[in-house]
Design a protein around this motif. Structure first.
Motif, PDB file in Angstrom:
ATOM      1  N   GLY A 200      22.512   9.046  24.462  1.00 45.95           N
ATOM      2  CA  GLY A 200      22.744   7.792  24.570  1.00 45.95           C
ATOM      3  C   GLY A 200      21.425   7.015  23.715  1.00 45.95           C
ATOM      4  N   PRO A 201      20.344   7.518  23.846  1.00 50.40           N
ATOM      5  CA  PRO A 201      19.049   6.779  23.159  1.00 50.40           C
ATOM      6  C   PRO A 201      19.367   6.815  21.723  1.00 50.40           C
ATOM      7  N   VAL A 202      19.917   8.133  21.187  1.00 55.83           N
ATOM      8  CA  VAL A 202      19.630   8.231  19.807  1.00 55.83           C
ATOM      9  C   VAL A 202      20.826   6.996  19.335  1.00 55.83           C
ATOM     10  N   LEU A 203      22.191   7.103  20.002  1.00 52.68           N
ATOM     11  CA  LEU A 203      23.200   6.377  19.555  1.00 52.68           C
ATOM     12  C   LEU A 203      22.649   4.901  19.524  1.00 52.68           C
ATOM     13  N   ASP A 204      21.905   4.468  20.686  1.00 52.25           N
ATOM     14  CA  ASP A 204      21.357   3.017  20.592  1.00 52.25           C
ATOM     15  C   ASP A 204      20.548   2.658  19.780  1.00 52.25           C
ATOM     16  N   ASP A 205      19.612   3.653  19.139  1.00 55.76           N
ATOM     17  CA  ASP A 205      19.047   3.445  17.819  1.00 55.76           C
ATOM     18  C   ASP A 205      19.898   3.371  16.510  1.00 55.76           C
ATOM     19  N   ILE A 206      20.774   4.095  16.302  1.00 61.76           N
ATOM     20  CA  ILE A 206      21.677   4.015  15.311  1.00 61.76           C
ATOM     21  C   ILE A 206      22.355   2.546  15.475  1.00 61.76           C
ATOM     22  N   ALA A 207      23.004   2.387  16.633  1.00 67.13           N
ATOM     23  CA  ALA A 207      23.817   0.965  16.544  1.00 67.13           C
ATOM     24  C   ALA A 207      22.569  -0.239  16.366  1.00 67.13           C
ATOM     25  N   LEU A 208      21.439  -0.160  16.700  1.00 67.11           N
ATOM     26  CA  LEU A 208      20.603  -1.079  16.284  1.00 67.11           C
ATOM     27  C   LEU A 208      20.458  -1.210  14.802  1.00 67.11           C
ATOM     28  N   THR A 209      20.062  -0.086  14.277  1.00 62.42           N
ATOM     29  CA  THR A 209      20.071   0.115  12.792  1.00 62.42           C
ATOM     30  C   THR A 209      21.306  -0.499  12.090  1.00 62.42           C
ATOM     31  N   PHE A 210      22.477  -0.158  12.433  1.00 66.88           N
ATOM     32  CA  PHE A 210      23.638  -0.655  11.614  1.00 66.88           C
ATOM     33  C   PHE A 210      24.130  -2.020  11.971  1.00 66.88           C
ATOM     34  N   THR A 211      23.385  -2.567  12.950  1.00 62.61           N
ATOM     35  CA  THR A 211      23.745  -3.995  13.360  1.00 62.61           C
ATOM     36  C   THR A 211      23.134  -4.747  12.192  1.00 62.61           C
ATOM     37  N   HIS A 212      21.812  -4.151  11.726  1.00 64.42           N
ATOM     38  CA  HIS A 212      21.080  -5.163  10.808  1.00 64.42           C
ATOM     39  C   HIS A 212      20.863  -4.405   9.336  1.00 64.42           C
ATOM     40  N   PHE A 213      21.538  -3.373   9.025  1.00 64.08           N
ATOM     41  CA  PHE A 213      21.293  -2.558   7.915  1.00 64.08           C
ATOM     42  C   PHE A 213      22.534  -2.617   6.922  1.00 64.08           C
ATOM     43  N   ASN A 214      22.316  -2.629   5.775  1.00 60.97           N
ATOM     44  CA  ASN A 214      23.422  -2.477   4.911  1.00 60.97           C
ATOM     45  C   ASN A 214      23.399  -0.989   3.908  1.00 60.97           C
ATOM     46  N   PRO A 215      24.136  -0.038   4.336  1.00 62.45           N
ATOM     47  CA  PRO A 215      23.980   1.377   3.880  1.00 62.45           C
ATOM     48  C   PRO A 215      24.616   1.315   2.259  1.00 62.45           C
ATOM     49  N   ARG A 216      24.021   2.417   1.672  1.00 67.41           N
ATOM     50  CA  ARG A 216      24.866   2.632   0.340  1.00 67.41           C
ATOM     51  C   ARG A 216      26.223   2.890   0.545  1.00 67.41           C
ATOM     52  N   THR A 217      26.820   2.518  -0.563  1.00 66.20           N
ATOM     53  CA  THR A 217      28.279   2.459  -0.645  1.00 66.20           C
ATOM     54  C   THR A 217      29.052   3.337  -1.761  1.00 66.20           C
ATOM     55  N   GLU A 218      28.092   3.500  -2.529  1.00 65.73           N
ATOM     56  CA  GLU A 218      28.571   4.560  -3.700  1.00 65.73           C
ATOM     57  C   GLU A 218      28.827   6.045  -3.197  1.00 65.73           C
ATOM     58  N   ARG A 219      29.890   6.515  -4.238  1.00 74.96           N
ATOM     59  CA  ARG A 219      30.162   7.949  -3.878  1.00 74.96           C
ATOM     60  C   ARG A 219      29.058   8.880  -4.174  1.00 74.96           C
ATOM     61  N   LEU A 220      28.669   9.755  -3.587  1.00 75.36           N
ATOM     62  CA  LEU A 220      27.788  10.953  -3.774  1.00 75.36           C
ATOM     63  C   LEU A 220      28.442  11.628  -4.811  1.00 75.36           C
ATOM     64  N   PRO A 221      27.510  11.957  -6.105  1.00 82.43           N
ATOM     65  CA  PRO A 221      27.704  12.748  -7.069  1.00 82.43           C
ATOM     66  C   PRO A 221      28.011  14.232  -6.362  1.00 82.43           C
ATOM     67  N   ARG A 222      28.985  15.100  -6.877  1.00 82.41           N
ATOM     68  CA  ARG A 222      29.005  16.333  -6.377  1.00 82.41           C
ATOM     69  C   ARG A 222      28.378  17.489  -7.385  1.00 82.41           C
ATOM     70  N   VAL A 223      27.870  18.435  -6.756  1.00 82.60           N
ATOM     71  CA  VAL A 223      27.535  19.690  -7.731  1.00 82.60           C
ATOM     72  C   VAL A 223      28.620  20.357  -8.079  1.00 82.60           C
ATOM     73  N   THR A 224      28.209  21.019  -9.451  1.00 80.76           N
ATOM     74  CA  THR A 224      29.292  21.936  -9.877  1.00 80.76           C
ATOM     75  C   THR A 224      29.216  23.375  -9.343  1.00 80.76           C
ATOM     76  N   ASP A 225      30.311  24.116  -9.444  1.00 80.46           N
ATOM     77  CA  ASP A 225      30.117  25.456  -9.044  1.00 80.46           C
ATOM     78  C   ASP A 225      29.094  26.182 -10.062  1.00 80.46           C
ATOM     79  N   ALA A 226      29.044  25.846 -11.325  1.00 82.55           N
ATOM     80  CA  ALA A 226      27.923  26.469 -12.051  1.00 82.55           C
ATOM     81  C   ALA A 226      26.535  26.300 -11.404  1.00 82.55           C
ATOM     82  N   GLN A 227      26.344  24.899 -11.104  1.00 87.57           N
ATOM     83  CA  GLN A 227      25.093  24.425 -10.787  1.00 87.57           C
ATOM     84  C   GLN A 227      24.794  25.218  -9.332  1.00 87.57           C
TER      85      GLN A 227
END
Length: 291
Positions: A200-227
């Motif tokens: 519960g305390p961990v969830l409380d901290d996460i809720a506090l953060t996302f009440t006030h924080f704008n997260p990144r919204t872009e798609r994460l680039p994917r590594v290739t099979d060769a990489q």
């Protein structure tokens, strides 16, 4: 004549008061840190980066990279054990709600790797083991692809950039928000998969953060099979079979198939947040690879 318009980056916080609320909570966490730690401020091309350093100064280095919407508090449950054998460096990613600069280098470029170059140079590290979670896992993997000679061992917890990103959970959250019944703590539980009774305390901290924080919204680039196939270092990957954000099955399959020296565990009943696997990761980090 055409005019170039310079775009100002969107602020990472919704308000100054919200930024202060998050900073206040982080100061409380740092004041209650489980072991002695040096608080370092490393200058980089992306601005100042905050690092917590613990453990014997002459021990092998271990760099820790947390996920999106988080900071070094991610490692509270692990740091005491890992710092007995390693000089640990908990790095606050820039552009996230920690102690580093509120800027966001482009993910679809070498900008993040160049930032991490500066961090490691500022810490005096030439080669290191790395543990990364979620966005931090993507950051660690991106760096390992670009700088394979600098990573000795790589532990990835629900890493981005391997399995497909999932968006179905977002749709489930939209209707309650439109109806004015949005419960950000419940959303945090949906995304992380954490047990409200035990964490519960961990969830409380996460809720506090996302009440006030704008997260990144872009798609994460994917590594290739060769990489993936070109990674020379041992790689441990832990994923949860109930991750609503990333396709864990695909992550496990691709790393098992392509990474030459891979250990993969799919954790039953676990969501996106992978906590409490301190000993598994420590055993991997301690293992000596025979040339």
């Amino acid at each position: 004549m055409s005019t170039t318009v310079q775009k100002t980056p969107a602020p990472i916080y919704k308000s100054e008061a919200g930024a202060e609320a998050i900073a206040r909570r982080y100061r409380e966490v740092l004041a209650d840190w489980p072991i002695p730690a040096e608080q370092l401020h490393i200058p980089t091309r992306e601005g100042e980066t905050f690092v917590l350093a613990s453990g014997p100064a002459d021990a092998p280095p271990l760099v820790l990279l947390h996920g999106s919407g988080a900071n070094s508090s991610t490692w509270r449950g692990d740091i005491a054990a890992w710092s007995r054998d390693f000089r640990t460096y908990s790095v606050d990613l820039v552009g996230e709600p920690g102690g580093s600069a509120p800027v966001r280098p482009k993910l679809n470029s070498d900008a993040v790797a160049l930032w991490l170059d500066d961090v490691l140079a500022g810490l005096g590290i030439s080669r290191t083991a790395v543990v990364g979670m979620s966005l931090g896992g993507w950051t660690a993997l991106d760096y390992a692809v670009r700088r394979p000679d600098r990573i000795t061992r790589l532990a990835l917890l629900c890493p981005g950039g391997v399995g497909k990103q999932r968006y179905g959970w977002i749709l489930k959250e939209i209707l309650p928000r439109l109806l004015g019944r949005h419960d950000i703590r419940r959303s945090a539980q949906t995304v992380t998969g954490l047990d409200a009774a035990d964490l519960g305390p961990v969830l409380d901290d996460i809720a506090l953060t996302f009440t006030h924080f704008n997260p990144r919204t872009e798609r994460l680039p994917r590594v290739t099979d060769a990489q993936l196939a070109a990674l020379p270092m041992p790689v441990l990957t832990l994923v949860g079979d109930r991750d609503v954000m990333l396709d864990s099955t695909e992550t496990a399959r691709r790393i098992t198939t392509f990474v030459p020296n891979a250990t993969v565990e799919v954790l039953p009943g676990v969501g996106h947040a992978i906590l409490g696997h301190t000993d598994t990761i420590l055993t991997f980090l301690r293992t000596t690879t025979t040339p």
